[in-house]
Write a protein that holds these residues in place. Structure first.
Motif, PDB file in Angstrom:
ATOM      1  N   ASN A 159      18.743 -34.361 -33.323  1.00 54.11           N
ATOM      2  CA  ASN A 159      18.528 -33.759 -32.005  1.00 54.11           C
ATOM      3  C   ASN A 159      18.806 -32.258 -31.979  1.00 54.11           C
ATOM      4  OD1 ASN A 159      17.947 -36.335 -30.919  1.00 54.11           O
ATOM      5  ND2 ASN A 159      20.141 -36.757 -30.722  1.00 54.11           N
ATOM      6  N   GLU A 172      11.610 -38.407 -24.965  1.00 54.27           N
ATOM      7  CA  GLU A 172      13.053 -38.646 -25.053  1.00 54.27           C
ATOM      8  C   GLU A 172      13.859 -37.370 -24.821  1.00 54.27           C
ATOM      9  OE1 GLU A 172      11.505 -38.778 -29.410  1.00 54.27           O
ATOM     10  OE2 GLU A 172      10.809 -39.310 -27.389  1.00 54.27           O
ATOM     11  N   GLU A 175      13.921 -36.822 -21.050  1.00 48.59           N
ATOM     12  CA  GLU A 175      14.867 -37.759 -20.447  1.00 48.59           C
ATOM     13  C   GLU A 175      16.298 -37.277 -20.638  1.00 48.59           C
ATOM     14  OE1 GLU A 175      16.101 -40.882 -18.199  1.00 48.59           O
ATOM     15  OE2 GLU A 175      14.046 -40.169 -18.543  1.00 48.59           O
ATOM     16  N   TRP A 176      16.590 -36.760 -21.829  1.00 45.34           N
ATOM     17  CA  TRP A 176      17.922 -36.200 -22.090  1.00 45.34           C
ATOM     18  C   TRP A 176      18.216 -35.036 -21.149  1.00 45.34           C
ATOM     19  CZ3 TRP A 176      18.752 -31.132 -23.622  1.00 45.34           C
ATOM     20  CH2 TRP A 176      20.075 -30.806 -23.956  1.00 45.34           C
TER      21      TRP A 176
END
Length: 281
Positions: A159, A172, A175-176
């Motif tokens: 990440n 994703e 969303e984070w």
């Protein structure tokens, strides 16, 4: 606080004739809240920039109150919190009331700063609120493809390169980011609720990120009244003199130069302008 600042704060004003008056110290908090000020932007707020002004303001002898003159569309949440906490620390130490006055806008981080005061006032045309979180950026993947430019990015950690503007956006990662926004929003709401207490109306729109003009902000409990700094201070402290403490600026910043690179300074100025433009300013 330097020795010179301490001595200056205690010197009688020119024109006084031995009868030292009470003082209401005014601190100007104008600009975008950011840890990295730009010499090409129109003012910025962070703890390093305003520390000397705050300490000078609260160090006055015969201090009756401190007024915060706020004109800010918001910005970095951490700097908003650091400045607000410093204001509360000094107010508790000196045991003096703090009054905040919104000018054109006290929104988002600007309203976070206002909540450091015991009372908040605004002009009837001031824009107040924006209790929410926003972040923005650009995606350059199409631009790179158009010019045949290859992006080479190497990381250790899955990440490490979230939301890289030169890479395709991932669901994703979005969303984070939304979860991070939610956590920051909750902290903002907690701060406003702590500071404003039962003065808040409980309206469902209160924490949606919307902004309101002065009169409506009073109805919602976001501010305590409509009025200007001079008007309220003159009525509340008719025998006090006003002493203005402005954040210091470096010489190069006052001259409009000193950025590490012209392109970087221009980009910072554009970002600052965008923050103001959200409120038509």
């Amino acid at each position: 606080m330097s020795v010179a600042d301490k001595l200056t704060s205690r010197l009688p004003m020119i024109g006084e004739r031995g009868d030292r008056k009470d003082v209401v110290a005014v601190v100007k908090l104008h600009g975008v809240i950011t840890p990295t000020p730009s010499p090409l932007a129109r003012g910025s707020i962070n703890l390093a920039a305003v520390e000397s002004a705050l300490t000078r303001a609260f160090a006055h002898d015969r201090l009756k109150a401190v007024a915060l003159q706020i004109n800010s569309p918001g910005g970095a949440p951490t700097q908003s919190g650091l400045v607000a906490e410093r204001i509360r620390q000094l107010a508790d130490e000196k045991r003096v009331p703090v009054l905040a006055f919104a000018e054109d806008v006290a929104a988002s981080g600007g309203y976070w700063l206002a909540c450091a005061a015991d009372e908040i006032y605004a002009h009837r045309t001031s824009m107040v609120g924006s209790i929410g979180v926003v972040s923005g950026g650009f995606g350059f993947t199409g631009l790179l493809e158009r010019f045949g430019i290859e992006r080479r990015l190497h990381t250790a950690g899955a990440n490490k390169a979230r939301l890289d503007p030169f890479s395709p956006e991932k669901a994703e990662d979005v969303e984070w980011l939304k979860k991070m926004h939610g956590q920051l929003h909750e902290l903002f709401v907690d701060w406003v609720t702590e500071r404003r207490g039962d003065r808040l109306s409980g309206s469902e729109d209160l924490f949606t990120g919307d902004v309101w003009l002065g009169a409506r902000a009073v109805e919602l409990g976001l501010i305590d009244g409509v009025g200007s700094l001079r008007q309220v201070i003159t009525e509340r402290y008719p025998d006090a003199e006003i002493s203005v403490a402005e954040p210091k600026k470096a010489l190069l910043a006052r001259l409009g130069i000193g950025a590490p690179a012209a392109a970087s300074a221009l980009l910072d100025a554009v970002q600052h302008k965008a923050a103001w433009s959200r409120f038509g300013l």
